[in-house]
Design an enzyme around this catalytic site. Structure first.
Site, short mmCIF file in Angstrom:
data_model
loop_
_atom_site.label_atom_id
_atom_site.label_comp_id
_atom_site.label_asym_id
_atom_site.label_seq_id
_atom_site.Cartn_x
_atom_site.Cartn_y
_atom_site.Cartn_z
N CYS A 191 31.24 46.90 38.93
CA CYS A 191 31.56 47.16 40.33
C CYS A 191 32.25 48.50 40.56
O CYS A 191 31.60 49.54 40.54
CB CYS A 191 32.41 46.00 40.88
SG CYS A 191 32.42 45.90 42.69
N HIS A 225 30.11 40.12 38.78
CA HIS A 225 31.43 39.57 38.44
C HIS A 225 31.21 38.17 37.88
O HIS A 225 30.12 37.79 37.51
CB HIS A 225 32.31 39.51 39.68
CG HIS A 225 32.67 40.82 40.28
ND1 HIS A 225 33.59 41.67 39.73
CD2 HIS A 225 32.22 41.43 41.41
CE1 HIS A 225 33.73 42.75 40.49
NE2 HIS A 225 32.90 42.63 41.52
N ARG A 281 28.80 43.34 53.67
CA ARG A 281 29.01 43.04 52.26
C ARG A 281 27.83 42.26 51.70
O ARG A 281 27.20 41.46 52.40
CB ARG A 281 30.28 42.22 52.04
CG ARG A 281 31.56 42.89 52.46
CD ARG A 281 32.77 42.15 51.96
NE ARG A 281 32.95 42.29 50.54
CZ ARG A 281 33.52 43.36 49.96
NH1 ARG A 281 33.94 44.37 50.68
NH2 ARG A 281 33.66 43.41 48.65
#
Length: 249
Positions: A94, A192, A128
């Site tokens: 990220c 993640h 997002r």
């Protein structure tokens, strides 16, 4: 005879969200189960740079975390580029994935320069991309994780993605169905979760490459207790993968 592998965790104080520290724990644990002695260097800004590095792991962070580490990251850009060019395996998640690229243009108009190890650039957006995700990779099979980012990352011509996703609105930018990037032994991804506990093939690529570079060969221990423990860990990863794949986005 001790077989040391030096593991560097890059900026864990500022770049460690959504469970990314679990990637470090996974590499340390699997190294021990393979009969190696992991030596952890948790490098934060201002610390002494390790004399030897076999594998580098970095996580994600908020925009302010990225801004805090930028000066220090650039101070060590040549060190990291040299490691990358020499074949050191790296996994950047990220925020550090973005900073290993050319630049990150944030949604507020700020521009954070990257160190250019990966041929990617990132532009911040209000929407997002968030949710469970499966990407299909050539070398590691299906990689399962959880993305949560507003930056849209685009690959330069000639840059290889880590994998492909099945749906628009997911992956690097929501448009071209790519996810992550790879150059040599350097991998960047938005996964993640943390990603390595559920994806042993990816973890073992980092470990095997690090061992082969340092010792010329990767030779796992044949100690029955270690082999049994590793088999148990892999079984847990298998179960976690199956559960994750059934979860809605």
């Amino acid at each position: 005879m001790s077989r040391v592998i030096d593991v560097m965790s890059l900026y864990p104080r500022d770049m460690n969200i959504y469970g990314d520290w679990g990637n470090v724990l996974t590499v340390l644990r699997r190294l021990r189960l393979y009969g190696y002695e992991p030596r952890l260097h948790a490098y934060n800004q201002g610390d002494v740079w390790p004399a030897h590095v076999d594998v580098v792991l970095g996580g994600g962070g908020q925009d302010n975390g990225q801004k805090r580490i930028t000066d220090d990251l650039f101070a060590h850009a040549d060190d990291l580029r040299s490691l990358a060019e020499d074949g050191t395996p790296m996994l950047m998640i990220c925020g550090l994935y973005q900073l290993f690229g050319e630049y990150f243009q944030t949604s507020d108009g700020s521009r954070l320069g990257g160190i250019g190890i990966l041929g990617v650039y990132t532009e911040g957006h209000k929407k997002r991309m968030i949710g469970n995700l499966v990407e299909h990779t050539r070398d590691f099979g299906d990689v399962i994780g959880y993305e949560n980012h507003s930056g849209q990352t685009f690959l330069r011509d000639g840059t290889t993605c880590l994998g492909r996703v099945d749906h628009d609105g997911t992956g690097n930018n929501g448009e071209d169905r790519t996810e992550g990037a790879r150059k040599g032994n350097v991998i960047g991804t938005y996964m993640h979760g943390s990603v390595l506990p559920k994806n042993p093939r990816l973890a073992d690529f980092l470990i095997r490459t690090a061992a082969e570079r340092r010792y010329g060969v990767f030779t796992p221990s044949d100690d029955p207790a270690l082999v049994a423990s590793l088999r148990k860990v892999d079984g847990m990863a298998d179960k976690a993968r199956r559960v994750a794949q059934t979860r809605p986005r």
